[in-house]
Design a protein around this motif. Structure first.
Motif, PDB file in Angstrom:
ATOM      1  N   VAL A   1      16.102  16.355 -23.872  1.00 60.68           N
ATOM      2  CA  VAL A   1      15.858  17.360 -24.912  1.00 60.68           C
ATOM      3  C   VAL A   1      16.643  17.036 -26.183  1.00 60.68           C
ATOM      4  O   VAL A   1      16.109  17.117 -27.291  1.00 60.68           O
ATOM      5  CB  VAL A   1      16.221  18.767 -24.392  1.00 60.68           C
ATOM      6  CG1 VAL A   1      16.207  19.780 -25.527  1.00 60.68           C
ATOM      7  CG2 VAL A   1      15.247  19.188 -23.302  1.00 60.68           C
ATOM      8  N   ASN A   2      17.897  16.660 -26.036  1.00 61.79           N
ATOM      9  CA  ASN A   2      18.706  16.360 -27.211  1.00 61.79           C
ATOM     10  C   ASN A   2      18.190  15.141 -27.955  1.00 61.79           C
ATOM     11  O   ASN A   2      18.239  15.101 -29.195  1.00 61.79           O
ATOM     12  CB  ASN A   2      20.172  16.141 -26.804  1.00 61.79           C
ATOM     13  CG  ASN A   2      20.912  17.449 -26.599  1.00 61.79           C
ATOM     14  OD1 ASN A   2      20.986  18.286 -27.495  1.00 61.79           O
ATOM     15  ND2 ASN A   2      21.470  17.637 -25.425  1.00 61.79           N
ATOM     16  N   THR A   3      17.695  14.140 -27.235  1.00 61.16           N
ATOM     17  CA  THR A   3      17.125  12.973 -27.904  1.00 61.16           C
ATOM     18  C   THR A   3      15.893  13.355 -28.709  1.00 61.16           C
ATOM     19  O   THR A   3      15.712  12.913 -29.851  1.00 61.16           O
ATOM     20  CB  THR A   3      16.762  11.879 -26.878  1.00 61.16           C
ATOM     21  OG1 THR A   3      17.875  11.618 -26.035  1.00 61.16           O
ATOM     22  CG2 THR A   3      16.370  10.595 -27.586  1.00 61.16           C
ATOM     23  N   VAL A   4      15.039  14.190 -28.136  1.00 58.40           N
ATOM     24  CA  VAL A   4      13.855  14.669 -28.858  1.00 58.40           C
ATOM     25  C   VAL A   4      14.254  15.431 -30.118  1.00 58.40           C
ATOM     26  O   VAL A   4      13.701  15.210 -31.209  1.00 58.40           O
ATOM     27  CB  VAL A   4      12.987  15.556 -27.940  1.00 58.40           C
ATOM     28  CG1 VAL A   4      11.885  16.245 -28.744  1.00 58.40           C
ATOM     29  CG2 VAL A   4      12.386  14.738 -26.810  1.00 58.40           C
ATOM     30  N   GLU A   5      15.238  16.319 -30.007  1.00 58.55           N
ATOM     31  CA  GLU A   5      15.651  17.122 -31.150  1.00 58.55           C
ATOM     32  C   GLU A   5      16.367  16.280 -32.202  1.00 58.55           C
ATOM     33  O   GLU A   5      16.228  16.532 -33.401  1.00 58.55           O
ATOM     34  CB  GLU A   5      16.546  18.271 -30.694  1.00 58.55           C
ATOM     35  CG  GLU A   5      15.835  19.292 -29.808  1.00 58.55           C
ATOM     36  CD  GLU A   5      14.629  19.925 -30.488  1.00 58.55           C
ATOM     37  OE1 GLU A   5      14.668  20.116 -31.725  1.00 58.55           O
ATOM     38  OE2 GLU A   5      13.655  20.226 -29.780  1.00 58.55           O
ATOM     39  N   TYR A   6      17.141  15.286 -31.784  1.00 55.12           N
ATOM     40  CA  TYR A   6      17.764  14.376 -32.748  1.00 55.12           C
ATOM     41  C   TYR A   6      16.701  13.648 -33.562  1.00 55.12           C
ATOM     42  O   TYR A   6      16.858  13.440 -34.773  1.00 55.12           O
ATOM     43  CB  TYR A   6      18.632  13.357 -32.018  1.00 55.12           C
ATOM     44  CG  TYR A   6      20.009  13.848 -31.631  1.00 55.12           C
ATOM     45  CD1 TYR A   6      20.352  15.192 -31.726  1.00 55.12           C
ATOM     46  CD2 TYR A   6      20.974  12.967 -31.154  1.00 55.12           C
ATOM     47  CE1 TYR A   6      21.606  15.638 -31.364  1.00 55.12           C
ATOM     48  CE2 TYR A   6      22.242  13.405 -30.790  1.00 55.12           C
ATOM     49  CZ  TYR A   6      22.542  14.751 -30.898  1.00 55.12           C
ATOM     50  OH  TYR A   6      23.786  15.193 -30.545  1.00 55.12           O
ATOM     51  N   ASN A   7      15.628  13.224 -32.900  1.00 53.47           N
ATOM     52  CA  ASN A   7      14.545  12.551 -33.612  1.00 53.47           C
ATOM     53  C   ASN A   7      13.896  13.477 -34.636  1.00 53.47           C
ATOM     54  O   ASN A   7      13.503  13.043 -35.723  1.00 53.47           O
ATOM     55  CB  ASN A   7      13.504  12.045 -32.622  1.00 53.47           C
ATOM     56  CG  ASN A   7      14.005  10.865 -31.806  1.00 53.47           C
ATOM     57  OD1 ASN A   7      14.989  10.226 -32.158  1.00 53.47           O
ATOM     58  ND2 ASN A   7      13.333  10.577 -30.708  1.00 53.47           N
ATOM     59  N   LYS A   8      13.795  14.770 -34.312  1.00 57.45           N
ATOM     60  CA  LYS A   8      13.241  15.729 -35.261  1.00 57.45           C
ATOM     61  C   LYS A   8      14.165  15.890 -36.472  1.00 57.45           C
ATOM     62  O   LYS A   8      13.698  15.984 -37.618  1.00 57.45           O
ATOM     63  CB  LYS A   8      13.026  17.085 -34.584  1.00 57.45           C
ATOM     64  CG  LYS A   8      11.931  17.097 -33.540  1.00 57.45           C
ATOM     65  CD  LYS A   8      11.800  18.486 -32.915  1.00 57.45           C
ATOM     66  CE  LYS A   8      10.736  18.501 -31.829  1.00 57.45           C
ATOM     67  NZ  LYS A   8      10.635  19.841 -31.182  1.00 57.45           N
TER      68      LYS A   8
END
Length: 258
Positions: free
Chosen positions: A228-235
């Motif tokens: 989840v954190n990787t996805v949000e960092y990409n955003k």
């Protein structure tokens, strides 16, 4: 030339902050998911909200009181149908102390999630800027696009490594140290060795179920949280790039819809 930066008002609602050791941020979450993680292991729902101190306090409480009251052992015997052994393993003096904080962790993570979702909406209307590089004497943190599956898979191999991959260093340290501790005191590796030899009686005899039952929730959460954190960092990375191109290349007269 007029310095426009001096005339800019500081933003009231901040949605992301980077230092050398992590990126703290607010993003929309389901309050029920956070409440569920808090029910699985108090403190995990708060870690998802970047409420690290509260989360670690609740996790420390969970381990201490759960261990003193024998809750995991009682759960194990209940699942195997040995109700008398479950009742004997449970220390009611400590268990009654456990209930209040357990309910608070679920309630507080749900409430905080709902509040932070509203803060995110306000911050999104103002827009937010992120410094994409932070350098200190100890560490370097750069906002980059990363692969969510990489964080997920590394966390499955060794819990905490996925958080190292995305530079959430404090969380990674806690998970790595925690899993070393749980693995040692639960005798998980000797039990796994006997299981691979199909010697199930020896595996059951060496396994400490009180420590082992900390494993499932923390193991799954480590992989889920890294993903989840990787996805949000990409955003955040995409938003920073969009803000940069908007400020540097977009016509100043263009009324961009927010």
């Amino acid at each position: 030339m007029k310095d426009t930066n001096r005339n800019q008002k500081p933003k009231r609602h901040v949605a992301a902050y980077m230092d050398s050791f992590t990126i703290n941020y607010i993003h929309p979450r389901s309050p029920w998911i956070n409440a569920w993680w808090s029910a699985a292991f108090p403190g995990l729902g708060h870690l998802m909200l970047c409420k690290y101190l509260v989360g670690y306090i609740l996790m420390f409480w969970e381990v201490c009181i759960n261990h003193l009251s024998g809750i995991n052992t009682a759960i194990f015997y209940s699942l195997t149908g040995d109700i008398d052994l479950a009742a004997a393993a449970l220390d009611k003096k400590w268990f009654l102390m456990y209930i209040g904080v357990y309910v608070f962790a679920i309630w507080d993570s749900y409430t905080r999630t709902a509040q932070l979702n509203r803060r995110y909406q306000l911050a999104s209307r103002e827009g937010y800027e992120v410094i994409i590089t932070n350098i200190s004497a100890l560490e370097l943190n750069v906002l980059l696009k990363r692969h969510p599956l990489s964080g997920f898979i590394w966390s499955l191999i060794v819990p905490g490594i996925g958080h190292l991959y995305i530079n959430r260093l404090v969380t990674a340290s806690v998970f790595i140290f925690g899993f070393i501790t749980i693995t040692y005191f639960s005798n998980f590796l000797p039990a796994l060795h006997y299981s691979l030899e199909l010697n199930m009686e020896a595996a059951k005899s060496v396994l400490n179920v009180q420590w082992f039952l900390y494993y499932p929730s923390l193991y799954v959460f480590a992989a889920y949280d890294a993903y989840v954190n990787t996805v949000e960092y990409n955003k955040i990375y995409k938003r920073e790039q969009a803000n940069y191109f908007r400020s540097e290349y977009q016509d100043r007269e263009f009324d961009y819809p927010i």
